[in-house]
Each structure stands twice: as C-alpha cells, then as structure tokens.
Motif scaffolding. Structure first.
Motif, PDB file in Angstrom:
ATOM      1  N   TYR A 146       0.811  -1.222   0.000  1.00 45.33           N
ATOM      2  CA  TYR A 146       0.000   0.000   0.000  1.00 45.33           C
ATOM      3  C   TYR A 146       0.850   1.281   0.000  1.00 45.33           C
ATOM      4  N   THR A 147       2.079   1.168  -0.501  1.00 47.18           N
ATOM      5  CA  THR A 147       2.928   2.350  -0.629  1.00 47.18           C
ATOM      6  C   THR A 147       3.322   2.475  -2.101  1.00 47.18           C
ATOM      7  N   GLN A 148       3.289   3.715  -2.604  1.00 48.74           N
ATOM      8  CA  GLN A 148       3.608   3.922  -4.016  1.00 48.74           C
ATOM      9  C   GLN A 148       5.105   3.693  -4.250  1.00 48.74           C
ATOM     10  N   SER A 149       5.400   3.476  -5.490  1.00 49.05           N
ATOM     11  CA  SER A 149       6.795   3.280  -5.874  1.00 49.05           C
ATOM     12  C   SER A 149       7.622   4.492  -5.420  1.00 49.05           C
ATOM     13  N   GLY A 150       8.794   4.223  -4.896  1.00 49.29           N
ATOM     14  CA  GLY A 150       9.662   5.315  -4.425  1.00 49.29           C
ATOM     15  C   GLY A 150       9.431   5.641  -2.957  1.00 49.29           C
ATOM     16  N   GLY A 151       8.485   4.975  -2.330  1.00 50.01           N
ATOM     17  CA  GLY A 151       8.173   5.254  -0.925  1.00 50.01           C
ATOM     18  C   GLY A 151       9.169   4.617   0.027  1.00 50.01           C
ATOM     19  N   ALA A 152       8.903   4.777   1.333  1.00 52.61           N
ATOM     20  CA  ALA A 152       9.835   4.237   2.331  1.00 52.61           C
ATOM     21  C   ALA A 152       9.064   3.540   3.440  1.00 52.61           C
ATOM     22  N   VAL A 153       9.633   2.419   3.877  1.00 49.77           N
ATOM     23  CA  VAL A 153       9.021   1.665   4.982  1.00 49.77           C
ATOM     24  C   VAL A 153      10.048   1.587   6.106  1.00 49.77           C
ATOM     25  N   GLN A 154       9.601   1.815   7.332  1.00 45.26           N
ATOM     26  CA  GLN A 154      10.541   1.750   8.453  1.00 45.26           C
ATOM     27  C   GLN A 154      10.065   0.717   9.458  1.00 45.26           C
ATOM     28  N   LEU A 155      11.007  -0.043   9.944  1.00 41.78           N
ATOM     29  CA  LEU A 155      10.694  -1.074  10.937  1.00 41.78           C
ATOM     30  C   LEU A 155      11.484  -0.754  12.199  1.00 41.78           C
ATOM     31  N   HIS A 156      10.765  -0.556  13.315  1.00 37.73           N
ATOM     32  CA  HIS A 156      11.451  -0.258  14.587  1.00 37.73           C
ATOM     33  C   HIS A 156      11.137  -1.365  15.580  1.00 37.73           C
ATOM     34  N   VAL A 157      12.184  -1.779  16.318  1.00 41.61           N
ATOM     35  CA  VAL A 157      11.940  -2.697  17.444  1.00 41.61           C
ATOM     36  C   VAL A 157      12.654  -2.100  18.644  1.00 41.61           C
ATOM     37  N   ARG A 158      11.907  -1.924  19.744  1.00 38.58           N
ATOM     38  CA  ARG A 158      12.535  -1.349  20.944  1.00 38.58           C
ATOM     39  C   ARG A 158      11.814  -1.840  22.181  1.00 38.58           C
ATOM     40  N   ARG A 159      12.385  -1.450  23.326  1.00 33.48           N
ATOM     41  CA  ARG A 159      11.734  -1.783  24.598  1.00 33.48           C
ATOM     42  C   ARG A 159      11.131  -0.514  25.172  1.00 33.48           C
ATOM     43  N   ALA A 160       9.994  -0.644  25.778  1.00 35.74           N
ATOM     44  CA  ALA A 160       9.393   0.518  26.461  1.00 35.74           C
ATOM     45  C   ALA A 160       8.439   0.013  27.523  1.00 35.74           C
ATOM     46  N   ASN A 161       8.614   0.520  28.745  1.00 30.45           N
ATOM     47  CA  ASN A 161       7.743   0.169  29.891  1.00 30.45           C
ATOM     48  C   ASN A 161       7.563  -1.345  30.070  1.00 30.45           C
ATOM     49  N   GLY A 162       8.658  -2.052  30.003  1.00 26.68           N
ATOM     50  CA  GLY A 162       8.589  -3.505  30.230  1.00 26.68           C
ATOM     51  C   GLY A 162       7.975  -4.276  29.081  1.00 26.68           C
ATOM     52  N   HIS A 163       7.852  -3.630  27.934  1.00 23.10           N
ATOM     53  CA  HIS A 163       7.256  -4.302  26.783  1.00 23.10           C
ATOM     54  C   HIS A 163       8.173  -4.205  25.568  1.00 23.10           C
ATOM     55  N   ALA A 164       7.980  -5.146  24.654  1.00 18.57           N
ATOM     56  CA  ALA A 164       8.684  -5.053  23.370  1.00 18.57           C
ATOM     57  C   ALA A 164       7.725  -4.369  22.401  1.00 18.57           C
ATOM     58  N   ILE A 165       8.231  -3.368  21.687  1.00 18.97           N
ATOM     59  CA  ILE A 165       7.381  -2.653  20.727  1.00 18.97           C
ATOM     60  C   ILE A 165       7.950  -2.875  19.326  1.00 18.97           C
ATOM     61  N   LEU A 166       7.072  -3.320  18.438  1.00 20.68           N
ATOM     62  CA  LEU A 166       7.489  -3.478  17.043  1.00 20.68           C
ATOM     63  C   LEU A 166       6.574  -2.590  16.204  1.00 20.68           C
ATOM     64  N   GLU A 167       7.202  -1.702  15.417  1.00 23.24           N
ATOM     65  CA  GLU A 167       6.393  -0.781  14.616  1.00 23.24           C
ATOM     66  C   GLU A 167       6.762  -0.901  13.144  1.00 23.24           C
TER      67      GLU A 167
END
Ligand code: ATP
Ligand code: MG
Length: 467
Positions: free
Chosen positions: A373-394
């Motif tokens: 769902y992103t047009q050609s030339g777009g950008a996708v970012q993947l973040h993985v981190r810890r916050a408040n005792g949880h793992a966050i994946l975005e």
C-alpha cells in the motif's frame, strides 16, 4: 441520572406509594386526634354541668336562684379558669351567666341562647369572632315542681396539641421520605446485584471463551430462569460457532490438495512448448488465479488453526529485533521490485517469548501491507525497541493511508478498505486478522494509526521475556 432506567422507575414508584400511604396515615391520625380532643372537652363539660346540678342546683327550691348564682361563681370561678357557665330557668330568666374570662380569650356575650332540646344532654359549637371554637355541653335538669333548668358549661378547644402534632408531622414526613428513598435505593441496588453480576459475566464472554457459562444463583426465581436461558443460548452459539470453524478448517484442508494438483497441472501445461499461444495465455491466467486461490485457502487454513489454539506450537525465547531484521532483509527483494526502501531500526536485542515462526508471520504480513500500500519510491521503516517492560514493534510507511472510518475494521476477516481502491492491490483481507489472532494468542496488542495519503503505522506491543 438515567430517569428511564428500571431501578429509577422502581424507586420512584416505591417512594411515591409509601409517601402517599404516610400522608394518608398522618391525615387519619390528625382527624382521630382532633375528634378525641373534642370528645374529651365535651365530656369534661358534661361532668361540670352534672356537678353544678348535683351540688347546688338540686336544692334551688330551698335556697333560691341568687344562692345558686353565688355558689356557681364562688365554687367554679369560671372567669378565673377561663370557662363559660350559664344556668337558665327554662322559659324563664338567666339565673347565672359567667363573665369575661381573665385571659379575654372569648366574649360570653357571643354565646347565643340555644333552642330547647328534648334530650337530657346536648352539645353545641360556637365559632367565635376571634376564630376560636367554644364547645358547650348543655344539661336539662328537672327541678322541684315542674320547673326545668338548663346548665351550660363551655370551654375553648385548645389547638396546641393538634398544632404540636402537625409540626411533628411536617418535620417527620420529609425525614421519613428521605429514609424511604435511601432505603429503597439500597434495596433496589441489592436486588439488582445478581443482574449486574450476570451482565459482567456476559460481557466477558467472547468468541474465544464461548465454553464459559454465566453464574446461576439457585433462587428459583426469574433471575435463575434468565441466567439458565442465557446459558442455553450461549451453548447454542458455541455449537454454531464450533460448527462453522470446523467447516472452514475442513473445507480449507480439503481444498489444499486439489489446488496443489491443479497448480502443478497448469504449470506443466504452460511449460509445454508446443502449446498454442492463445491457450497458453489463458492457462497462465488460470494459473495466476489458482495461485491467488491457494493463498486464500492457506490463509483460511492458518486462521482455522489459530482459532483452534495452535498459535504457540513452538514456544521459545528469542530476540524479536533479530527476527525483525532477518525478515526485513528477506522482504527487501519484494520492496526493491517496487522501488521502496526498508529501513530497519533494531539495534538492541529485545528478548520475548512465543512461537517465533508465528510472530515472524506477523512481521511478514505487516511488511507485506506496507510495501503493497505504498507507491513506488516510498519508504518503509521497521522499529523494534523496549518501552515500559514491553517489546514494541512498529511498521511505518508513507503510503496511501487508511481513512479514519475504516481504521477500526482493518483487523476484521475479509475486510478491505474501499473495494474499488482495493482492486488495484491484490489480497483477500485476511493478513491483518491472522496477525491479530497470533498477537492475541501471545497476549500482545496490535493497533493501527494512519493519515490518508500520508501513511500508516502498525504497532505490536508484546510482553518482554521474564527471564
Ligand atoms: N499499510 C497499510 N496502508 C494502507 N492500507 C492498509 C495497510 N495495511 C492494511 N491496509 C488496509 O487494510 C486492509 C486489510 O489488510 P489485510 O492485510 O488484512 O488484507 P489485504 O492486505 O487486503 O489482503 P491479504 O493480506 O489477505 O493478502 C487492506 O485491504 C488495506 O485496505
Ligand atoms: Mg495484507
């Protein structure tokens, strides 16, 4: 306050009814007491008239009227005791009439001469000009010879006791109404507690725990019948739900083999060099549809297995950041085809517990969407981190975005935003529901935020490994 609620209406009716009963009882009490007080005054006046008759009027033949008058004044002192006394000879003169009482509470001149009555005792009420009421008892006495006398004794009705009662009722009634209302409220709340318990339990029941049942209090009343009926309804729902899940599981399972054979056959057919170009073109189109169909059947099969609780077949501790990085690398080929870059920000190890293959599926589905769902030339970012005792994946993209009214539905099965627009993108609308099922089985939350034409962000919040 909800004035249409059952508890409010019950309380209002109960309070009104009890208040009416109280007011009625108070009115009856007031009338009864006033009648009793009047009767008391009447009886004491009759007794006084009898005393006058018995003590000195009986001897009037010997003593004479002036002696009687003198005795009445000396013995009863009506002016001092604020009473009214009048002794009259029938069809003759007044022998004695008391004067103005010392407190001036009434004027004896206002008391009329009453017409003769045949009965021995009679009672009269005189409404005085100052608003007070004088109660008079008249006694007919047949004296010596044929002479008759009328002895009248009177006293004012004292409203003090009645006034006191009215005051007490005026204070007591509002207090009683408040007590009734508060008591009624507590009673209604207590009576409705089982209903609230049933409601809370019913709210907890979802498609995932349809085997649970509502509490049944064995009271033999409507509430017991209600909870039993609801439990039967939940059991029927459970059955229907299990049947439909079994049907999807069986159907998707049974479809996999013929589809694989069909795909293989079509592949062989397309590879045949002697095939007419037009037939090849049609066979290729059929092959593509079969691939699409196979994907949907595979997704349905995955969902049915997840529904059956097979989301955590291989439970282990692993680094979510590492898993995300490898997945992003694997998916980068797909992104490159569309000239989209995938940036992975997952430097630090984030250890979680779960089924790594299933959680990888979540990352794949999210990245697949972000690329799709992103047009050609777009950008996708993947973040993985810890916050408040949880793992966050975005997973964040700067693609087409999702309209706000569609956002709450994207995790529903077969839901695709705007069917016309979705026509541009291939898919069945199952990727996110698979991701959600896997997350739920891992105690994780998945949520989406998006701005149309700016991009979307999908966030998975997973508990960190405890060890
Ligand atoms: N990153 C995104 N950007 C914009 N819209 C999205 C994004 N991810 C999901 N959607 C919208 O949500 C819908 C549901 O997504 P989902 O992944 O469940 O299905 P799909 O991608 O259409 O099909 P499938 O994943 O089954 O191949 C999509 O059809 C799309 O309209
Ligand atoms: Mg998808």
């Amino acid at each position: 306050m909800n004035t249409r609620s059952f508890s409010f209406r019950l309380l209002a009716w109960y309070t009104c009814l009890l208040t009416c009963i109280f007011v009625l009882l108070c009115a009856l009490l007031y009338l009864d007491l006033s009648r009793f007080l009047e009767h008391n005054v009447e009886q004491s006046q009759v007794r006084r008239a009898h005393q006058i008759t018995d003590t000195f009027l009986a001897t009037i033949g010997k003593t004479g009227p002036s002696y009687v008058a003198g005795q009445a004044k000396a013995l009863y002192e009506p002016e001092i005791s604020d009473r009214f006394v009048r002794i009259t000879q029938a069809n003759g003169p007044i022998i004695y009439a008391s004067g103005m009482p010392k407190d001036g509470s009434f004027d004896p001149a206002e008391v009329p001469a009453f017409p003769p009555v045949s009965s021995r005792e009679s009672f009269h009420r005189v409404k005085l000009s100052n608003g007070k009421t004088l109660v008079i008892a008249a006694l007919n006495y047949h004296g010596p010879g044929k002479t008759s006398y009328v002895v009248e004794s009177g006293a004012l009705l004292d409203p003090a006791e009645l006034n006191h009662l009215v005051l007490q009722l005026l204070i007591g009634l509002p207090v009683a109404v408040v007590i009734i209302t508060v008591g009624g409220y507590i009673l209604v709340r207590r009576a409705l507690t089982p209903v609230e318990r049933i409601t809370r339990a019913a709210e907890q029941i979802t498609q995932h725990n349809l085997s649970e049942r509502l509490p049944v209090s064995r009271t033999g009343d409507e509430l017991e019948r209600l909870s039993i009926s609801l439990n039967r309804m939940i059991a029927r729902l459970d059955d229907a739900f299990q049947n439909s899940k079994r049907f999807v599981a069986d159907a998707s399972h049974e479809l996999r083999t013929p589809l694989t054979i069909l795909r293989g056959e079509l592949e062989t057919l397309i590879e045949n060099a002697r095939l007419d170009p037009e037939v090849r073109e049609r066979a290729t189109s059929m092959f593509e549809e079969t691939v699409r169909l196979t994907r949907i059947v595979e997704q349905l099969f995955t969902l049915s297995r997840l529904d059956a609780g097979e989301a955590q077949a291989e439970w282990s501790r692993f680094d979510l950041a590492g898993l995300a990085k490898t997945t992003a690398e694997q998916m980068s080929l797909l992104a490159e085809d569309k000239n989209i870059t995938i940036a992975c920000d997952a430097g630090q190890a984030v250890v979680v517990e779960g089924d790594a293959a299933r959680l990888k599926q979540v990352v794949v589905n999210l990245l697949d969407n972000a690329i799709k769902y992103t047009q050609s030339g777009g950008a996708v970012q993947l973040h993985v981190r810890r916050a408040n005792g949880h793992a966050i994946l975005e997973v964040e993209d700067n693609g087409v975005g999702i309209p706000s009214e569609a956002l709450p539905h994207v995790f529903e099965r077969f839901y695709r935003v705007d069917q016309i627009r979705s026509g541009e993108f291939e898919g069945a609308g199952l990727g996110l529901s698979i991701a959600k099922s896997i997350c739920s089985a891992h105690g994780a939350e998945i949520e989406a935020t998006s701005v149309p034409r700016k991009g979307s962000c999908f966030r998975v919040t997973l508990p960190l490994s405890k060890n």
